[in-house]
Design a protein around this motif. Structure first.
Motif, PDB file in Angstrom:
ATOM      1  N   PRO A   1      62.381  67.657  56.722  1.00  0.00           N
ATOM      2  CA  PRO A   1      61.654  66.830  57.692  1.00  0.00           C
ATOM      3  C   PRO A   1      60.286  66.398  57.186  1.00  0.00           C
ATOM      4  N   SER A   2      59.976  65.137  57.362  1.00  0.00           N
ATOM      5  CA  SER A   2      58.701  64.481  57.068  1.00  0.00           C
ATOM      6  C   SER A   2      58.632  64.036  55.608  1.00  0.00           C
ATOM      7  N   ARG A   3      58.028  62.847  55.427  1.00  0.00           N
ATOM      8  CA  ARG A   3      57.905  62.276  54.086  1.00  0.00           C
ATOM      9  C   ARG A   3      56.998  63.099  53.189  1.00  0.00           C
ATOM     10  N   ARG A   4      55.949  63.696  53.755  1.00  0.00           N
ATOM     11  CA  ARG A   4      55.030  64.445  52.891  1.00  0.00           C
ATOM     12  C   ARG A   4      55.711  65.676  52.313  1.00  0.00           C
ATOM     13  N   TYR A   5      56.558  66.346  53.091  1.00  0.00           N
ATOM     14  CA  TYR A   5      57.258  67.497  52.531  1.00  0.00           C
ATOM     15  C   TYR A   5      58.412  67.060  51.627  1.00  0.00           C
ATOM     16  N   GLN A   6      59.017  65.922  51.893  1.00  0.00           N
ATOM     17  CA  GLN A   6      60.019  65.396  50.971  1.00  0.00           C
ATOM     18  C   GLN A   6      59.393  65.152  49.598  1.00  0.00           C
ATOM     19  N   ALA A   7      58.173  64.624  49.593  1.00  0.00           N
ATOM     20  CA  ALA A   7      57.476  64.389  48.324  1.00  0.00           C
ATOM     21  C   ALA A   7      57.159  65.710  47.619  1.00  0.00           C
ATOM     22  N   LEU A   8      56.732  66.718  48.381  1.00  0.00           N
ATOM     23  CA  LEU A   8      56.425  68.011  47.787  1.00  0.00           C
ATOM     24  C   LEU A   8      57.664  68.675  47.204  1.00  0.00           C
ATOM     25  N   VAL A   9      58.774  68.569  47.913  1.00  0.00           N
ATOM     26  CA  VAL A   9      60.019  69.156  47.413  1.00  0.00           C
ATOM     27  C   VAL A   9      60.490  68.426  46.159  1.00  0.00           C
ATOM     28  N   ALA A  10      60.365  67.107  46.155  1.00  0.00           N
ATOM     29  CA  ALA A  10      60.744  66.342  44.960  1.00  0.00           C
ATOM     30  C   ALA A  10      59.905  66.780  43.764  1.00  0.00           C
ATOM     31  N   ALA A  11      58.612  66.999  43.981  1.00  0.00           N
ATOM     32  CA  ALA A  11      57.751  67.458  42.901  1.00  0.00           C
ATOM     33  C   ALA A  11      58.148  68.861  42.437  1.00  0.00           C
ATOM     34  N   ALA A  12      58.427  69.749  43.393  1.00  0.00           N
ATOM     35  CA  ALA A  12      58.812  71.116  43.044  1.00  0.00           C
ATOM     36  C   ALA A  12      60.107  71.154  42.246  1.00  0.00           C
ATOM     37  N   ARG A  13      61.015  70.221  42.543  1.00  0.00           N
ATOM     38  CA  ARG A  13      62.296  70.185  41.839  1.00  0.00           C
ATOM     39  C   ARG A  13      62.191  69.573  40.444  1.00  0.00           C
ATOM     40  N   THR A  14      61.148  68.797  40.184  1.00  0.00           N
ATOM     41  CA  THR A  14      61.049  68.100  38.898  1.00  0.00           C
ATOM     42  C   THR A  14      59.992  68.691  37.962  1.00  0.00           C
ATOM     43  N   LEU A  15      59.005  69.383  38.498  1.00  0.00           N
ATOM     44  CA  LEU A  15      57.991  69.986  37.640  1.00  0.00           C
ATOM     45  C   LEU A  15      58.604  71.062  36.748  1.00  0.00           C
ATOM     46  N   PRO A  16      58.147  71.188  35.495  1.00  0.00           N
ATOM     47  CA  PRO A  16      58.567  72.333  34.672  1.00  0.00           C
ATOM     48  C   PRO A  16      58.208  73.637  35.377  1.00  0.00           C
ATOM     49  N   ARG A  17      59.064  74.634  35.261  1.00  0.00           N
ATOM     50  CA  ARG A  17      58.841  75.880  35.993  1.00  0.00           C
ATOM     51  C   ARG A  17      57.508  76.547  35.658  1.00  0.00           C
ATOM     52  N   PRO A  18      57.046  76.554  34.395  1.00  0.00           N
ATOM     53  CA  PRO A  18      55.727  77.152  34.138  1.00  0.00           C
ATOM     54  C   PRO A  18      54.603  76.429  34.885  1.00  0.00           C
ATOM     55  N   VAL A  19      54.710  75.115  34.990  1.00  0.00           N
ATOM     56  CA  VAL A  19      53.701  74.342  35.717  1.00  0.00           C
ATOM     57  C   VAL A  19      53.766  74.681  37.207  1.00  0.00           C
ATOM     58  N   LEU A  20      54.976  74.757  37.748  1.00  0.00           N
ATOM     59  CA  LEU A  20      55.129  75.077  39.170  1.00  0.00           C
ATOM     60  C   LEU A  20      54.575  76.466  39.474  1.00  0.00           C
ATOM     61  N   ARG A  21      54.831  77.427  38.585  1.00  0.00           N
ATOM     62  CA  ARG A  21      54.294  78.776  38.797  1.00  0.00           C
ATOM     63  C   ARG A  21      52.774  78.769  38.753  1.00  0.00           C
ATOM     64  N   ALA A  22      52.218  77.985  37.843  1.00  0.00           N
ATOM     65  CA  ALA A  22      50.755  77.907  37.743  1.00  0.00           C
ATOM     66  C   ALA A  22      50.138  77.298  38.996  1.00  0.00           C
ATOM     67  N   VAL A  23      50.777  76.249  39.522  1.00  0.00           N
ATOM     68  CA  VAL A  23      50.282  75.617  40.741  1.00  0.00           C
ATOM     69  C   VAL A  23      50.355  76.602  41.908  1.00  0.00           C
ATOM     70  N   ALA A  24      51.473  77.314  42.015  1.00  0.00           N
ATOM     71  CA  ALA A  24      51.645  78.286  43.107  1.00  0.00           C
ATOM     72  C   ALA A  24      50.605  79.381  43.021  1.00  0.00           C
ATOM     73  N   ALA A  25      50.332  79.860  41.817  1.00  0.00           N
ATOM     74  CA  ALA A  25      49.350  80.918  41.646  1.00  0.00           C
ATOM     75  C   ALA A  25      47.944  80.436  41.970  1.00  0.00           C
ATOM     76  N   ARG A  26      47.619  79.197  41.546  1.00  0.00           N
ATOM     77  CA  ARG A  26      46.273  78.675  41.774  1.00  0.00           C
ATOM     78  C   ARG A  26      46.012  78.454  43.257  1.00  0.00           C
ATOM     79  N   ARG A  27      47.044  78.066  43.985  1.00  0.00           N
ATOM     80  CA  ARG A  27      46.892  77.808  45.417  1.00  0.00           C
ATOM     81  C   ARG A  27      47.072  79.065  46.262  1.00  0.00           C
ATOM     82  N   GLY A  28      47.381  80.192  45.617  1.00  0.00           N
ATOM     83  CA  GLY A  28      47.510  81.439  46.344  1.00  0.00           C
ATOM     84  C   GLY A  28      48.718  81.492  47.254  1.00  0.00           C
ATOM     85  N   LEU A  29      49.808  80.808  46.868  1.00  0.00           N
ATOM     86  CA  LEU A  29      51.004  80.769  47.713  1.00  0.00           C
ATOM     87  C   LEU A  29      51.779  82.072  47.645  1.00  0.00           C
TER      88      LEU A  29
END
Length: 249
Positions: free
Chosen positions: A221-249
């Motif tokens: 639901p919602s375009r903003r989360y669709q965009a976030l999911v698309a990014a999460a599915r396409t980013l290299p996993r090391p980059v995604l882990r780094a983003v998650a760690a930096r944002r404290g998720l």
């Protein structure tokens, strides 16, 4: 009159699913462990409603709801019941982690199994499994919850392939942060989440039902989360882990 069975139906998204499905003319079977809140939900709905108190983290609770699904008259199963811990793994009690998996994964498995058997026998039906955007991101602050929702999404998507041509569809609805009592009950501090990241329960349910009724395997639901999911599915996993760690998720 079509019939929908909704788990976790006494509050939050479950209550909103019940409200919107009542508006669509469904007979409702509402499931939750709190019998008093279920009764209040039943009385508040202008619809044909039956209630089934059950704790889906237990064998007996799952068996009772699976037996109801086995009657073969449920057109739509909404697997909505779930919990989050919002505590680092190793800090939260093991029993709480296990209950989270029992409810978020095992109950979904058992009720979907019962529904698939009943629905494929008659050649029609819809299954909606409430997942989460959290299932697309490795969240260090809530590892078990993210893993459980990743399972729900993959399980649902895989079943949607298996069931092609049977008349039965399965949809994983993956909302982001939503205004319900979910986070409060989990004891989570959400003060760092910006206002535009929050969705209303009305929007999540409306979008999720629309995608489910057309057989879409994954609904975000919602375009903003669709965009976030698309990014999460396409980013290299090391980059995604780094983003998650930096944002404290």
């Amino acid at each position: 009159m079509p019939t929908a069975l909704v788990t976790g139906a006494s509050a939050g998204l479950g209550a909103e699913f019940a409200r919107q499905l009542a508006g669509r003319g469904y007979h409702l079977v509402l499931v939750a462990r709190d019998a008093d809140r279920l009764s209040a939900a039943q009385n508040a709905l202008p619809a044909s409603v039956e209630v089934l108190p059950a704790d889906l983290a237990t064998d007996d609770g799952c068996a009772a709801v699976a037996a109801r699904l086995g009657k073969g008259d449920v057109d739509l199963l909404v697997n909505n019941a779930g919990i989050g811990t919002y505590r680092p793994f190793g800090v939260a009690d093991l029993a709480l982690e296990e209950r989270q998996l029992d409810l978020n994964v095992r109950a979904v498995l058992r009720l979907t199994h019962a529904a698939v058997r009943a629905m494929t026998d008659r050649g029609s039906g819809r299954i909606l499994n409430v997942s989460s955007v959290a299932g697309f991101v490795p969240r260090g602050g809530n590892a078990t919850y993210s893993a459980s929702k990743a399972w729900v999404t993959m399980f649902s998507e895989a079943l949607s392939i298996q069931l092609q041509g049977t008349g039965v569809t399965v949809t994983a609805v993956c909302p982001g942060f939503t205004h319900t009592e979910f986070h409060e009950r989990a004891g989570a501090d959400m003060s760092n989440v910006g206002g535009r990241m929050w969705l209303s329960a009305d929007q999540v349910v409306r979008d999720g039902l629309a995608d489910t009724l057309v057989g879409k395997p994954v609904s975000v639901p919602s375009r903003r989360y669709q965009a976030l999911v698309a990014a999460a599915r396409t980013l290299p996993r090391p980059v995604l882990r780094a983003v998650a760690a930096r944002r404290g998720l």
